[in-house]
Design a protein around this motif. Structure first.
Motif, PDB file in Angstrom:
ATOM      1  N   GLY A 199       0.808  -1.214   0.000  1.00 12.59           N
ATOM      2  CA  GLY A 199       0.000   0.000   0.000  1.00 12.59           C
ATOM      3  C   GLY A 199       0.843   1.267   0.000  1.00 12.59           C
ATOM      4  O   GLY A 199       2.055   1.223   0.269  1.00 12.59           O
ATOM      5  N   ILE A 224      -3.278  -1.219   1.163  1.00 17.55           N
ATOM      6  CA  ILE A 224      -3.533  -1.274   2.601  1.00 17.55           C
ATOM      7  C   ILE A 224      -2.226  -1.015   3.358  1.00 17.55           C
ATOM      8  O   ILE A 224      -1.145  -1.390   2.909  1.00 17.55           O
ATOM      9  CB  ILE A 224      -4.121  -2.668   2.968  1.00 17.55           C
ATOM     10  N   GLU A 257      -4.583  -2.304  10.711  1.00 15.04           N
ATOM     11  CA  GLU A 257      -4.466  -1.993   9.295  1.00 15.04           C
ATOM     12  C   GLU A 257      -5.436  -0.891   8.927  1.00 15.04           C
ATOM     13  O   GLU A 257      -6.454  -0.680   9.590  1.00 15.04           O
ATOM     14  CB  GLU A 257      -4.730  -3.243   8.440  1.00 15.04           C
ATOM     15  N   LYS A 259      -7.272   0.766   5.337  1.00 20.94           N
ATOM     16  CA  LYS A 259      -7.485   0.495   3.914  1.00 20.94           C
ATOM     17  C   LYS A 259      -7.483   1.776   3.069  1.00 20.94           C
ATOM     18  O   LYS A 259      -7.525   2.884   3.597  1.00 20.94           O
ATOM     19  CB  LYS A 259      -8.803  -0.251   3.734  1.00 20.94           C
ATOM     20  N   GLU A 260      -7.459   1.574   1.774  1.00 22.42           N
ATOM     21  CA  GLU A 260      -7.418   2.664   0.806  1.00 22.42           C
ATOM     22  C   GLU A 260      -8.582   3.641   1.003  1.00 22.42           C
ATOM     23  O   GLU A 260      -9.718   3.246   1.253  1.00 22.42           O
ATOM     24  CB  GLU A 260      -7.475   2.082  -0.607  1.00 22.42           C
TER      25      GLU A 260
END
Length: 293
Positions: A199, A224, A257, A259-260
């Motif tokens: 990511g 990510i 984590e 995410k986009e």
């Protein structure tokens, strides 16, 4: 009679069709029974009438053979130790025991063909006969495995191997030996390392958090971002630092984590400051097992 360095007494003489004979003349092809030890191809057999002389000669020859073998073994162990210490070659030491010389030679030749620039099979000892305690002791001293082909393992050798943790493998098909040793060699090969980008995130501003230090307020633009993975910090296409992501926050909470499309706080080990527009690239390196071609 004496053959090589072992004495024997003729129990029977048979010709090529199995007929028993009383004597064997020059150029006769015969089978003899009465050997104390398995002879090798090319060994000379001599008839000796006096049993006292026979035992004396046999003992002297056996003593000489043991001294020669001890010198050979010491050299092999020293040579192998030097190679391992150098770290330039990874070695799999092997002791081979077989039923006949032909089997041992064929097996050795097939195993040596597996060698390459990175890994090597080292046959430190090979001989005809069953696996004995001395084979196990040598294997223990040199961290070797014992490969037996169409032979048995003595009960004492089994016990010694169990106590010492020596691996004894018995086979009756050469290709099975080669396949298993090949797998062992592949385990010694350095694995290929393949990098994959997980990511990317763009730094929007810098924050200072007590007990943590500066972190980068960022927005994930691709893939990510995960905590405890490797990351690079770029500024104007120049690599600034490379390290693990030690801190990853979503608002004030720790996150595993992000995410986009989401915003987060990222802290990279060793990074002191972040600037708006910096690029954070998260990646992982996978090790892929190599095989012998």
């Amino acid at each position: 009679f004496i053959c090589n360095d072992f004495s024997g007494k003729v129990r029977s003489i048979m010709n090529e069709i199995g007929t028993r004979l009383k004597i064997a003349e020059p150029s006769d092809a015969v089978q003899l029974q009465g050997f104390e030890s398995v002879p090798k191809a090319g060994d000379l057999l001599a008839v000796i009438d006096n049993e006292k002389d026979l035992k004396k000669i046999a003992n002297e020859r056996q003593k000489t053979r043991r001294e020669i073998e001890q010198k050979k073994i010491s050299f092999s162990l020293d040579e192998m130790s030097a190679l391992i210490k150098e770290g330039s070659i990874k070695t799999l030491p092997i002791i081979i025991k077989g039923d006949v010389d032909g089997s041992i030679d064929a097996l050795s030749e097939n195993l040596v063909k597996l060698n390459n620039d990175e890994v090597e099979i080292k046959v430190i000892h090979k001989a005809v006969g069953m696996v004995t305690e001395s084979d196990v002791l040598l294997a223990e001293a040199s961290n070797a495995i014992i490969v037996g082909f169409n032979v048995q393992v003595s009960s004492n050798a089994k016990l010694q191997a169990s106590q010492a943790g020596v691996d004894i493998r018995i086979y009756n098909v050469i290709y099975n030996v080669v396949d298993e040793i090949k797998l062992a060699l592949e385990g010694l090969l350095e694995p290929d390392k393949v990098e994959s980008i997980l990511g990317k995130a763009i730094v929007q501003q810098q924050f200072k958090i007590p007990n943590i230090g500066f972190i980068a307020g960022s927005k994930v633009t691709e893939g990510i971002i995960q905590r405890n993975i490797n990351a690079r910090l770029y500024r104007d296409d120049e690599l600034i630092i490379e390290g693990k992501i030690e801190s990853l926050k979503r608002f004030k909470d720790d996150a595993k984590e992000v995410k986009e499309g989401l915003e987060c706080g990222i802290g990279i080990v060793g990074a002191k400051k972040y600037k708006e527009g910096d690029l954070i690239e998260a990646y992982e390196i996978k090790e892929i097992k190599r095989t012998l071609e």
